[in-house]
Design a protein around this motif. Structure first.
Motif, short mmCIF file in Angstrom:
data_model
loop_
_atom_site.label_atom_id
_atom_site.label_comp_id
_atom_site.label_asym_id
_atom_site.label_seq_id
_atom_site.Cartn_x
_atom_site.Cartn_y
_atom_site.Cartn_z
N LEU A 1 0.84 -1.20 0.00
CA LEU A 1 0.00 0.00 0.00
C LEU A 1 0.88 1.25 0.00
O LEU A 1 0.64 2.21 -0.75
CB LEU A 1 -0.88 -0.03 1.24
CG LEU A 1 -2.01 0.97 1.40
CD1 LEU A 1 -3.06 0.39 2.35
CD2 LEU A 1 -1.56 2.32 1.91
N ARG A 2 1.93 1.23 0.83
CA ARG A 2 2.87 2.35 0.92
C ARG A 2 3.56 2.60 -0.43
O ARG A 2 3.70 3.74 -0.87
CB ARG A 2 3.91 2.01 1.99
CG ARG A 2 4.99 3.04 2.19
CD ARG A 2 6.37 2.52 1.81
NE ARG A 2 7.33 3.59 1.81
CZ ARG A 2 7.74 4.23 0.70
NH1 ARG A 2 7.27 3.88 -0.49
NH2 ARG A 2 8.61 5.21 0.76
N ASP A 3 3.96 1.50 -1.10
CA ASP A 3 4.62 1.64 -2.40
C ASP A 3 3.65 2.18 -3.44
O ASP A 3 4.03 2.99 -4.29
CB ASP A 3 5.19 0.28 -2.86
CG ASP A 3 6.41 -0.12 -2.02
OD1 ASP A 3 6.95 0.76 -1.32
OD2 ASP A 3 6.79 -1.29 -2.06
N ALA A 4 2.39 1.72 -3.39
CA ALA A 4 1.38 2.22 -4.33
C ALA A 4 1.16 3.72 -4.12
O ALA A 4 1.02 4.48 -5.09
CB ALA A 4 0.07 1.46 -4.14
N LEU A 5 1.15 4.15 -2.84
CA LEU A 5 0.98 5.58 -2.55
C LEU A 5 2.18 6.39 -3.04
O LEU A 5 2.02 7.47 -3.63
CB LEU A 5 0.77 5.77 -1.04
CG LEU A 5 0.49 7.19 -0.54
CD1 LEU A 5 -0.69 7.80 -1.25
CD2 LEU A 5 0.28 7.22 0.97
N ALA A 6 3.38 5.87 -2.84
CA ALA A 6 4.60 6.56 -3.28
C ALA A 6 4.62 6.70 -4.81
O ALA A 6 4.96 7.76 -5.34
CB ALA A 6 5.83 5.81 -2.78
N LYS A 7 4.22 5.59 -5.48
CA LYS A 7 4.19 5.58 -6.95
C LYS A 7 3.17 6.61 -7.46
O LYS A 7 3.44 7.32 -8.43
CB LYS A 7 3.78 4.19 -7.42
CG LYS A 7 4.40 3.78 -8.73
CD LYS A 7 4.11 2.32 -9.01
CE LYS A 7 4.42 1.95 -10.45
NZ LYS A 7 4.10 0.53 -10.72
N LEU A 8 2.02 6.68 -6.79
CA LEU A 8 0.98 7.64 -7.16
C LEU A 8 1.51 9.08 -7.03
O LEU A 8 1.26 9.92 -7.90
CB LEU A 8 -0.22 7.45 -6.22
CG LEU A 8 -1.57 8.05 -6.62
CD1 LEU A 8 -2.03 7.46 -7.92
CD2 LEU A 8 -2.62 7.81 -5.54
N LEU A 9 2.28 9.31 -5.95
CA LEU A 9 2.83 10.65 -5.72
C LEU A 9 3.91 11.00 -6.73
O LEU A 9 3.99 12.14 -7.22
CB LEU A 9 3.40 10.75 -4.32
CG LEU A 9 2.48 11.38 -3.30
CD1 LEU A 9 2.97 11.13 -1.89
CD2 LEU A 9 2.33 12.88 -3.54
N GLU A 10 4.74 10.05 -7.07
CA GLU A 10 5.81 10.30 -8.06
C GLU A 10 5.24 10.49 -9.44
O GLU A 10 5.59 11.40 -10.16
CB GLU A 10 6.76 9.09 -8.11
CG GLU A 10 7.73 9.01 -6.96
CD GLU A 10 8.33 7.62 -6.88
OE1 GLU A 10 8.41 6.95 -7.92
OE2 GLU A 10 8.70 7.22 -5.77
N GLY A 11 4.30 9.61 -9.84
CA GLY A 11 3.84 9.51 -11.22
C GLY A 11 2.98 10.67 -11.68
O GLY A 11 2.56 10.70 -12.82
N SER A 12 2.65 11.59 -10.77
CA SER A 12 1.72 12.65 -11.19
C SER A 12 2.31 14.03 -10.94
O SER A 12 3.32 14.18 -10.31
CB SER A 12 0.40 12.51 -10.44
OG SER A 12 0.62 12.56 -9.07
#
Lengths: 80, 80, 80, 80
Positions: A69-80
């Motif tokens: 979940l933490r990695d998905a949140l980090a990816k969401l923050l980076e990718g946008s």
């Protein structure tokens, strides 16, 4: 010593032997009881630890999923 | 019965009494040992449970903090 | 062409120029409005992401603390 | 005024009208561009929030599962 004295000693010894054997049986019963309590306590302890190990594995999987979940949140923050 | 017979019975009883008393001491030593093992096992168990209760309280506070984080995230999503 | 014709064309052009300039001002006002909305939307988005990054760091520390709890539980199970 | 003067005014007005219309087209192109960026930014933002809401729901279920684990641990401690 006279025959009377020997008989008296014999009777006294019979009395002490009986008392000692009764004490012996009491001790053996206590020992059996304690051994059973110790064994049952160890079985309980093993069952307890087994349950605890299952909970540890469950905790591992929950931490793993929180990390995903933490990695998905980090990816969401980076990718946008 | 003759004096010899009474003496012979007495000597045999002294022998059996000694054997029974030795057995008695052995049983008492085993009992003391078992009682100490049971007591030390119960102390260990209490210490173990005390540590476990501390970990349970720690888990409670971590879940509480994750809930606060969850609420902050929900508020962030609503408020914008 | 006659002077009247030129004057008529001039007057018609003045009219069209005024209309075009009014349209121009309207477009510039819309553009300014849109630019401000875009800028304010980007500021909001930055603030949102900053809050989210704080929550991500908080989640990281909670996962770290759950891992410490997990290790303490594993040690307790091994050590006894 | 003479016909020459009217023609001169007309020609000057034609020039200014063309310039204004070019400026107009530029503004309209900028406006269209900004509107598309704003719309795409809002679509992005909606997609972002949707992903975030999924993560929030996931976090909810993880907290729920940690609570179940916590209750199982508490029950284990009480029951023994």
């Amino acid at each position: 010593e006279s025959a009377n004295e020997f008989r008296s000693q014999r009777d006294s010894l019979i009395q002490r032997l009986q008392e000692t054997e009764v004490r012996n049986q009491t001790l053996e019963a206590q020992l059996t009881d304690l051994e059973q309590r110790l064994e049952s306590s160890q079985l309980e302890r093993e069952a307890f630890r087994k349950s605890l190990r299952s909970l540890l594995e469950l905790l591992d999987s929950k931490i793993f999923e929180l990390n995903e979940l933490r990695d998905a949140l980090a990816k969401l923050l980076e990718g946008s």
